[in-house]
Scaffold this active site. Structure first.
Site, mmCIF file in Angstrom:
data_model
loop_
_atom_site.group_PDB
_atom_site.id
_atom_site.type_symbol
_atom_site.label_atom_id
_atom_site.label_comp_id
_atom_site.label_asym_id
_atom_site.label_seq_id
_atom_site.Cartn_x
_atom_site.Cartn_y
_atom_site.Cartn_z
ATOM 1 N N TRP A 194 1.070 -1.311 -0.099
ATOM 2 C CA TRP A 194 -0.106 -0.086 -0.040
ATOM 3 C C TRP A 194 0.709 1.135 0.043
ATOM 4 C CZ3 TRP A 194 -4.231 -1.204 -1.956
ATOM 5 C CH2 TRP A 194 -4.788 -2.375 -1.679
ATOM 6 N N ASP A 201 -1.486 6.842 6.387
ATOM 7 C CA ASP A 201 -2.443 5.796 5.882
ATOM 8 C C ASP A 201 -2.707 5.054 7.267
ATOM 9 O OD1 ASP A 201 -4.093 3.852 5.013
ATOM 10 O OD2 ASP A 201 -2.690 3.543 3.270
ATOM 11 N N LYS A 217 -11.856 -1.608 7.060
ATOM 12 C CA LYS A 217 -10.964 -2.468 7.763
ATOM 13 C C LYS A 217 -11.446 -2.313 9.534
ATOM 14 C CE LYS A 217 -8.206 -3.407 4.180
ATOM 15 N NZ LYS A 217 -7.499 -2.213 3.525
HETATM 16 C C1 LIG Z 1 -7.015 -1.610 2.177
HETATM 17 C C2 LIG Z 1 -5.779 -0.863 2.539
HETATM 18 C C3 LIG Z 1 -5.605 0.178 1.290
HETATM 19 C C4 LIG Z 1 -6.679 0.275 0.252
HETATM 20 O O1 LIG Z 1 -8.047 0.629 0.479
HETATM 21 P P1 LIG Z 1 -9.089 0.854 -0.854
HETATM 22 O O2 LIG Z 1 -10.149 1.367 0.045
HETATM 23 O O3 LIG Z 1 -9.522 -0.499 -1.270
HETATM 24 O O4 LIG Z 1 -8.499 1.689 -1.657
HETATM 25 C C5 LIG Z 1 -4.860 1.054 1.503
HETATM 26 N N1 LIG Z 1 -3.907 1.037 2.645
HETATM 27 C C6 LIG Z 1 -4.041 0.201 3.446
HETATM 28 C C7 LIG Z 1 -3.118 -0.178 4.529
HETATM 29 C C8 LIG Z 1 -4.880 -0.912 3.427
HETATM 30 O O5 LIG Z 1 -5.088 -1.752 4.283
#
Ligand SMILES: *Cc1c(COP(=O)(O)O)cnc(C)c1O
Length: 354
Positions: free
Chosen positions: A100, A167, A191
């Site tokens: 990511w 993030d 998540k």
């Molecule tokens: C799942 C995830 C993403 C991507 O998320 P989307 O909503 O599918 O774009 C980005 N960063 C992390 C750390 C993730 O776990």
């Protein structure tokens, strides 16, 4: 039978949230209408958006500190480019801790110079780089607090003067941090907060408006702030469910309370991984994630037996990501301790059998 849901995302949500959400789909607030068939400008939905935004700030202890919470669309992946669009004038730094982080870095390169301040690619992202230096001319530094795929988590954040972007998709609201050290936090809902379809962005207003480029309205954080996260039709259902999850968390005692439970779950599973000779942890011990535990079987030949036993016990979603292999048990906020107990029982039962 209700399964033990270790899915990495979309993933488990509190049962009471699922029930309330399904009720609102049938009849919202006793209006005789469904949540998903009323105007997002209606008094009832505006109250939902307001509540979701204020609860997010409250739980992160960022109220009255110059931050705004937004519920946007396009996933965390959209934030990879929105962050750069809004903040990158000349140069940004990225800590490359996995898939990511790497994707975020690639998007930023479209907008300016990007340097990797550190990377753990040399060991397939099984650790968090430390002791890296941060240049003092960065527009911002981008971190990924929890690496969902590799099962690593930043435990100590760098002290820096740089604008800090993080993030937190897979560990937001899971542990106590001084969230005011960050200038922008983003997290896909699916998540630890709600269904897929909305992304929480928490941004300190003073960092905006510093780049010279023109920003399209939909990608401009300032526009979304001005319109109170209602510039266009928001993802009404994901925002409502996120609000319910945040209410659930607040009732439980907030982040401090859930952190205690999350630590218990992680300790229980990691001690089994460490003590059971049939399993091997993937991530370096000091960087192990309390949300996603990655591990492998010492002997491939036990694969079918182990997976059969898991299935029998109602364990779902522990297959590892293809870039790591083995297993990944995701222990997000809503996963009960009892589910981890069931997985640990299966692991020790396998040792007795093998
Ligand atoms: C799942 C995830 C993403 C991507 O998320 P989307 O909503 O599918 O774009 C980005 N960063 C992390 C750390 C993730 O776990």
């Amino acid at each position: 039978m209700k399964k033990h849901n270790f899915s990495a995302g979309p993933c488990i949500l509190p049962q009471e949230v699922i029930i309330k959400a399904s009720e609102a789909v049938m009849d919202f607030n006793g209006l005789g209408l469904s949540l998903i068939e009323i105007s997002h400008r209606s008094k009832d939905f505006v109250a939902v958006m307001d509540k979701a935004r204020s609860l997010a700030l409250e739980l992160l202890d960022l109220e009255g500190k110059g931050y705004q919470a937004l519920f946007l669309q396009g996933g965390a992946s959209m934030e990879f480019l929105m962050v750069a669009y809004n903040l990158l004038e000349k140069k940004a730094g990225y800590l490359n801790t996995g898939t990511w982080a790497d994707k975020a870095l690639k998007e930023a390169k479209i907008f300016g110079e990007v340097i990797e301040v550190g990377s753990s690619k040399d060991e397939n992202f099984s650790y968090i780089p430390k002791g890296y230096s941060i240049p003092n001319d960065l527009d911002y530094l981008h971190l990924t607090s929890n690496n969902t795929i590799f099962g690593t988590q930043i435990k100590k954040f760098p002290k820096t003067e740089a604008t800090l972007v993080c993030d937190m998709s897979s560990d937001i609201f899971s542990r106590q941090l001084d969230f005011s050290q960050f200038d922008l936090i983003y997290a896909g809902a699916q998540k630890n907060m709600g269904p897929a379809g909305t992304t929480l962005v928490v941004v300190k207003e003073e960092i905006l408006g510093r780049v010279s480029r023109k920003i399209p309205s939909m990608l401009d954080y300032k526009v979304h702030i001005e319109k109170e996260s209602m510039f266009n039709t928001p993802a009404v259902f994901p925002v409502y469910v996120s609000m319910l999850t945040l209410e659930w968390l607040q009732k439980l005692g907030g982040i401090a309370a859930i952190e205690e439970i999350n630590e218990k779950k992680a300790q229980l599973l990691y001690s089994e991984i460490d003590l059971n000779p049939l399993f091997k942890g993937y991530a370096h011990k000091e960087d192990r994630s309390n949300m996603n535990a990655t591990f492998t079987l010492a002997e491939e030949k036990l694969k079918d037996i182990f997976e059969g036993m898991c299935k029998e016990a109602g364990i779902s979603g522990i297959n590892g990501h293809r870039s790591v292999g083995g297993y990944r048990a995701s222990m997000y906020n809503a996963l009960p301790l009892e589910s981890v107990g069931t997985l640990v029982d299966v692991m020790s039962e396998l040792e007795r059998k093998a």
